[in-house]
Design a protein around this motif. Sequence first.
Motif, PDB file in Angstrom:
ATOM      1  N   ASN A 128       0.814  -1.292  -0.002  1.00 45.58           N
ATOM      2  CA  ASN A 128      -0.070  -0.083  -0.009  1.00 45.58           C
ATOM      3  C   ASN A 128       0.705   1.283   0.167  1.00 45.58           C
ATOM      4  N   GLY A 129       1.916   1.306   0.831  1.00 46.42           N
ATOM      5  CA  GLY A 129       2.867   2.302   0.638  1.00 46.42           C
ATOM      6  C   GLY A 129       3.460   2.751  -0.614  1.00 46.42           C
ATOM      7  N   LEU A 130       3.607   1.836  -1.425  1.00 46.91           N
ATOM      8  CA  LEU A 130       4.080   1.747  -2.693  1.00 46.91           C
ATOM      9  C   LEU A 130       3.053   2.404  -3.540  1.00 46.91           C
ATOM     10  N   ILE A 131       1.990   1.835  -3.629  1.00 46.17           N
ATOM     11  CA  ILE A 131       0.946   2.489  -4.311  1.00 46.17           C
ATOM     12  C   ILE A 131       0.696   3.603  -3.908  1.00 46.17           C
ATOM     13  N   MET A 132       0.489   4.195  -2.753  1.00 42.41           N
ATOM     14  CA  MET A 132       0.280   5.664  -2.228  1.00 42.41           C
ATOM     15  C   MET A 132       1.619   6.440  -3.032  1.00 42.41           C
ATOM     16  N   SER A 133       2.801   6.007  -3.096  1.00 36.67           N
ATOM     17  CA  SER A 133       3.837   6.593  -3.541  1.00 36.67           C
ATOM     18  C   SER A 133       3.356   6.989  -5.079  1.00 36.67           C
ATOM     19  N   VAL A 134       2.890   6.042  -5.825  1.00 31.07           N
ATOM     20  CA  VAL A 134       2.491   6.108  -7.187  1.00 31.07           C
ATOM     21  C   VAL A 134       1.516   7.265  -7.319  1.00 31.07           C
ATOM     22  N   VAL A 135       0.573   7.318  -6.464  1.00 30.38           N
ATOM     23  CA  VAL A 135      -0.653   8.344  -6.253  1.00 30.38           C
ATOM     24  C   VAL A 135       0.024   9.581  -6.126  1.00 30.38           C
ATOM     25  N   MET A 136       0.822   9.769  -5.451  1.00 32.31           N
ATOM     26  CA  MET A 136       1.271  11.052  -4.947  1.00 32.31           C
ATOM     27  C   MET A 136       2.199  11.732  -6.144  1.00 32.31           C
ATOM     28  N   LYS A 137       2.874  10.716  -6.789  1.00 29.97           N
ATOM     29  CA  LYS A 137       3.773  11.147  -7.838  1.00 29.97           C
ATOM     30  C   LYS A 137       3.042  11.487  -8.951  1.00 29.97           C
ATOM     31  N   HIS A 138       2.190  10.723  -9.433  1.00 23.35           N
ATOM     32  CA  HIS A 138       1.202  11.028 -10.626  1.00 23.35           C
ATOM     33  C   HIS A 138      -0.089  11.464 -10.558  1.00 23.35           C
ATOM     34  N   SER A 139      -0.470  11.480  -9.366  1.00 20.19           N
ATOM     35  CA  SER A 139      -1.960  12.068  -8.847  1.00 20.19           C
ATOM     36  C   SER A 139      -1.549  13.159  -7.875  1.00 20.19           C
ATOM     37  N   ASN A 140      -2.408  13.112  -6.603  1.00 17.13           N
ATOM     38  CA  ASN A 140      -2.259  13.920  -5.501  1.00 17.13           C
ATOM     39  C   ASN A 140      -2.748  13.282  -4.338  1.00 17.13           C
ATOM     40  N   ASN A 141      -2.714  14.219  -3.132  1.00 22.34           N
ATOM     41  CA  ASN A 141      -3.093  13.762  -1.952  1.00 22.34           C
ATOM     42  C   ASN A 141      -4.473  13.640  -1.640  1.00 22.34           C
TER      43      ASN A 141
END
Length: 296
Positions: free
Chosen positions: A235-248
């Motif tokens: 989940n931490g890795l998925i959230m890093s993708v979200v923050m890199k390519h989408s947003n918080n």
Amino acid sequence: WGLMLVLSVVIYGSHAPLLTQCKVDGVIPFSSASVVVLVELTKLVLSLLFLLTWDRDLLGVTVSWRHVAPFALSALLYAANNNLVVHMQLFMDPSTYQVLSNLKIVSTALLYSLFLRQRLGVRRWLALFLLVAAEVSYSCGGLQDPGSPSKMQLHVTPVGLLLISVYCLISGLSAVYTEAILKTQALPLSLQNLFLYFFGVLLNLIGYFWSSTEDGFLDGFSSWVLVIVVSQALNGLIMSVVMKHSNNITRLFVISCSILVNALLSVTFFNLQLTLLFFVAVLCIGLAVHLYYRVT
């Protein structure tokens, strides 16, 4: 994107039920600090594997300390929040923590708007406050044990209010700061994750030895704990993708939607009952998604 977000919703929603499965005589038998270290270590190993598999040509690239140093502060903020969660519950009951910790949605959105200069507008702010309302409704009694009193009694001390305020501030700051680093650097995500989780392992190891007792590092571990470690790392890795390519903001919606999974698992495996507040929470989430993303 759809698969990643759904998987993240499932992982967030299953975390509390998994912790319940780990309990022995109603008590969690392992050190939460050691679990955090293992989660960070797993994320570090997976990031290294991704780097070796898909970005091997970057292994010879010269990296400046200016690329690496910002991740130390990010890891420090996350480590501080992980430890704060444990200590601040000495000054409030778990139900109060569940309710008040939802204010991190507001703090994250405010810091996101302020530091990343993203104007949200009235409609989107209303959507975010609906998310807060959904989380509070669910925390106040979305699920009920038929054999326990239905009335919730909240208790918090002035110190607890101060600590929960600091927690919400650091939670928003760590998320927004990390998003800013990931987006402003031209480095690939696998390399950025490597820096972030290296500091994460280092700082959490220091925290573990600082607060360690006579118990062993892996005392009280079971197969359920292994599931928690792997799922939280993923989940931490998925959230890093979200923050890199989408947003918080996307991350906030994922966390809020996870209460649906949490409710489903709790009803299925622990015989809890849904209450009116659960359906209020579902309605608020649906309205929030409609207002923010214009989904009909």
